[in-house]
Design a protein around this motif. Sequence first.
Motif, mmCIF file in Angstrom:
data_model
loop_
_atom_site.group_PDB
_atom_site.id
_atom_site.type_symbol
_atom_site.label_atom_id
_atom_site.label_comp_id
_atom_site.label_asym_id
_atom_site.label_seq_id
_atom_site.Cartn_x
_atom_site.Cartn_y
_atom_site.Cartn_z
ATOM 1 N N ASN A 7 0.532 -1.391 -0.204
ATOM 2 C CA ASN A 7 0.663 -0.314 -0.117
ATOM 3 C C ASN A 7 0.491 1.764 0.090
ATOM 4 O OD1 ASN A 7 -1.924 1.993 0.220
ATOM 5 N ND2 ASN A 7 -2.899 0.495 1.567
ATOM 6 N N ARG A 8 1.512 1.497 0.818
ATOM 7 C CA ARG A 8 2.953 2.766 0.315
ATOM 8 C C ARG A 8 3.419 2.322 -0.623
ATOM 9 N NH1 ARG A 8 6.254 1.263 6.024
ATOM 10 N NH2 ARG A 8 4.631 1.151 7.220
ATOM 11 N N ILE A 9 4.081 1.475 -1.507
ATOM 12 C CA ILE A 9 4.517 1.579 -2.643
ATOM 13 C C ILE A 9 2.981 1.941 -3.291
ATOM 14 C CG2 ILE A 9 5.617 0.388 -4.590
ATOM 15 C CD1 ILE A 9 6.302 -1.885 -2.257
ATOM 16 N N MET A 10 2.315 1.841 -3.638
ATOM 17 C CA MET A 10 1.435 2.551 -4.338
ATOM 18 C C MET A 10 1.108 3.799 -4.308
ATOM 19 S SD MET A 10 -0.135 0.346 -6.856
ATOM 20 C CE MET A 10 -1.174 0.335 -6.826
ATOM 21 N N ASN A 11 1.195 4.511 -3.005
ATOM 22 C CA ASN A 11 0.720 5.309 -2.523
ATOM 23 C C ASN A 11 1.804 6.818 -2.787
ATOM 24 O OD1 ASN A 11 -2.050 5.107 -1.315
ATOM 25 N ND2 ASN A 11 -0.695 5.051 0.316
ATOM 26 N N LEU A 12 3.290 6.170 -3.219
ATOM 27 C CA LEU A 12 4.531 6.917 -3.706
ATOM 28 C C LEU A 12 4.180 6.416 -5.036
ATOM 29 C CD1 LEU A 12 6.532 8.457 -2.255
ATOM 30 C CD2 LEU A 12 8.258 6.002 -2.545
ATOM 31 N N HIS A 13 3.869 5.933 -5.817
ATOM 32 C CA HIS A 13 4.413 5.230 -6.957
ATOM 33 C C HIS A 13 3.590 5.521 -7.936
ATOM 34 C CE1 HIS A 13 8.937 4.565 -6.089
ATOM 35 N NE2 HIS A 13 8.254 3.415 -5.962
ATOM 36 N N ALA A 14 2.052 5.862 -6.938
ATOM 37 C CA ALA A 14 1.148 5.773 -8.446
ATOM 38 C C ALA A 14 -0.084 5.964 -7.269
ATOM 39 C CB ALA A 14 0.832 4.473 -8.587
ATOM 40 N N PRO A 15 0.081 7.430 -6.956
ATOM 41 C CA PRO A 15 -0.746 8.073 -5.906
ATOM 42 C C PRO A 15 -2.026 7.856 -6.947
ATOM 43 C CG PRO A 15 1.225 9.745 -6.577
ATOM 44 C CD PRO A 15 1.435 8.678 -7.170
ATOM 45 N N GLU A 16 -2.549 8.144 -7.561
ATOM 46 C CA GLU A 16 -3.916 8.019 -8.068
ATOM 47 C C GLU A 16 -4.063 6.705 -8.386
ATOM 48 O OE1 GLU A 16 -6.108 10.960 -8.449
ATOM 49 O OE2 GLU A 16 -4.590 11.771 -7.427
ATOM 50 N N TRP A 17 -4.891 6.087 -7.381
ATOM 51 C CA TRP A 17 -4.893 4.864 -8.019
ATOM 52 C C TRP A 17 -6.362 4.180 -6.401
ATOM 53 C CZ3 TRP A 17 -5.447 0.917 -4.064
ATOM 54 C CH2 TRP A 17 -4.478 0.783 -2.988
ATOM 55 N N SER A 18 -6.627 2.875 -7.330
ATOM 56 C CA SER A 18 -8.168 2.427 -6.179
ATOM 57 C C SER A 18 -8.195 1.041 -5.654
ATOM 58 C CB SER A 18 -9.261 3.561 -6.976
ATOM 59 O OG SER A 18 -9.620 2.847 -8.039
ATOM 60 N N GLY A 19 -8.700 0.325 -5.445
ATOM 61 C CA GLY A 19 -8.529 -1.128 -5.174
ATOM 62 C C GLY A 19 -9.900 -1.318 -4.067
ATOM 63 N N GLU A 20 -10.531 -2.567 -5.416
ATOM 64 C CA GLU A 20 -12.261 -3.028 -5.109
ATOM 65 C C GLU A 20 -11.973 -5.031 -5.236
ATOM 66 O OE1 GLU A 20 -15.498 -2.585 -7.574
ATOM 67 O OE2 GLU A 20 -13.574 -1.729 -9.189
ATOM 68 N N VAL A 21 -12.273 -4.583 -3.872
ATOM 69 C CA VAL A 21 -12.589 -6.888 -4.335
ATOM 70 C C VAL A 21 -13.887 -6.902 -4.992
ATOM 71 C CG1 VAL A 21 -14.409 -8.402 -2.947
ATOM 72 C CG2 VAL A 21 -12.143 -7.454 -1.774
ATOM 73 N N ARG A 22 -13.750 -7.957 -6.401
ATOM 74 C CA ARG A 22 -14.702 -8.021 -7.134
ATOM 75 C C ARG A 22 -15.467 -9.178 -6.981
ATOM 76 N NH1 ARG A 22 -15.897 -4.515 -11.095
ATOM 77 N NH2 ARG A 22 -15.482 -5.539 -12.068
ATOM 78 N N SER A 23 -15.020 -10.762 -6.006
ATOM 79 C CA SER A 23 -15.572 -11.447 -5.577
ATOM 80 C C SER A 23 -15.167 -12.452 -5.137
ATOM 81 C CB SER A 23 -15.807 -12.176 -7.731
ATOM 82 O OG SER A 23 -13.915 -13.036 -8.027
ATOM 83 N N ILE A 24 -15.993 -13.042 -4.056
ATOM 84 C CA ILE A 24 -15.079 -13.275 -2.525
ATOM 85 C C ILE A 24 -15.976 -15.583 -3.145
ATOM 86 C CG2 ILE A 24 -15.137 -14.431 -0.623
ATOM 87 C CD1 ILE A 24 -15.738 -11.005 -0.347
ATOM 88 N N ASN A 25 -15.245 -15.884 -3.569
ATOM 89 C CA ASN A 25 -15.440 -17.842 -3.451
ATOM 90 C C ASN A 25 -15.367 -18.589 -3.128
ATOM 91 O OD1 ASN A 25 -17.557 -16.593 -6.768
ATOM 92 N ND2 ASN A 25 -15.410 -16.131 -6.565
ATOM 93 N N TYR A 26 -16.218 -19.306 -2.231
ATOM 94 C CA TYR A 26 -15.417 -20.302 -1.350
ATOM 95 C C TYR A 26 -15.381 -21.711 -2.775
ATOM 96 C CZ TYR A 26 -16.316 -17.814 2.747
ATOM 97 O OH TYR A 26 -16.722 -16.524 3.694
ATOM 98 N N SER A 27 -15.016 -22.208 -2.087
ATOM 99 C CA SER A 27 -15.004 -23.422 -2.820
ATOM 100 C C SER A 27 -16.018 -24.368 -2.647
ATOM 101 C CB SER A 27 -13.474 -24.450 -2.395
ATOM 102 O OG SER A 27 -13.476 -25.392 -0.706
ATOM 103 N N PRO A 28 -16.162 -25.204 -3.406
ATOM 104 C CA PRO A 28 -17.155 -26.544 -3.518
ATOM 105 C C PRO A 28 -17.587 -27.007 -2.285
ATOM 106 C CG PRO A 28 -16.208 -26.718 -5.630
ATOM 107 C CD PRO A 28 -15.351 -25.974 -5.126
#
Length: 94
Positions: A7-28
Amino acid sequence: MDMHIVNRIMNLHAPEWSGEVRSINYSPDGKSVSVTYRVTLYGTDAEIFRESTGTSSVDDVGGYGDPVQKAEAMAFRRACARFGLGLHLYHEEL
């Protein structure tokens, strides 16, 4: 490698960023959980994203966080690595 370091590296080198969980799946069989995470970098005239997944055993209760949090942190780190950020943290010193 810890999520907060990436997270620190992202803030330093790419301050304009966002992140999101796209899916959560449990195995069968219900023994593991996988999370897909997307990291998006915003530029002046475009945005690009990378996605990756992380998986954790539902029995993995040691350390920090529950299995979903662990899978999310793994997916976040891997998505950032697909941009080339923080790759040096994956290698041991020679």
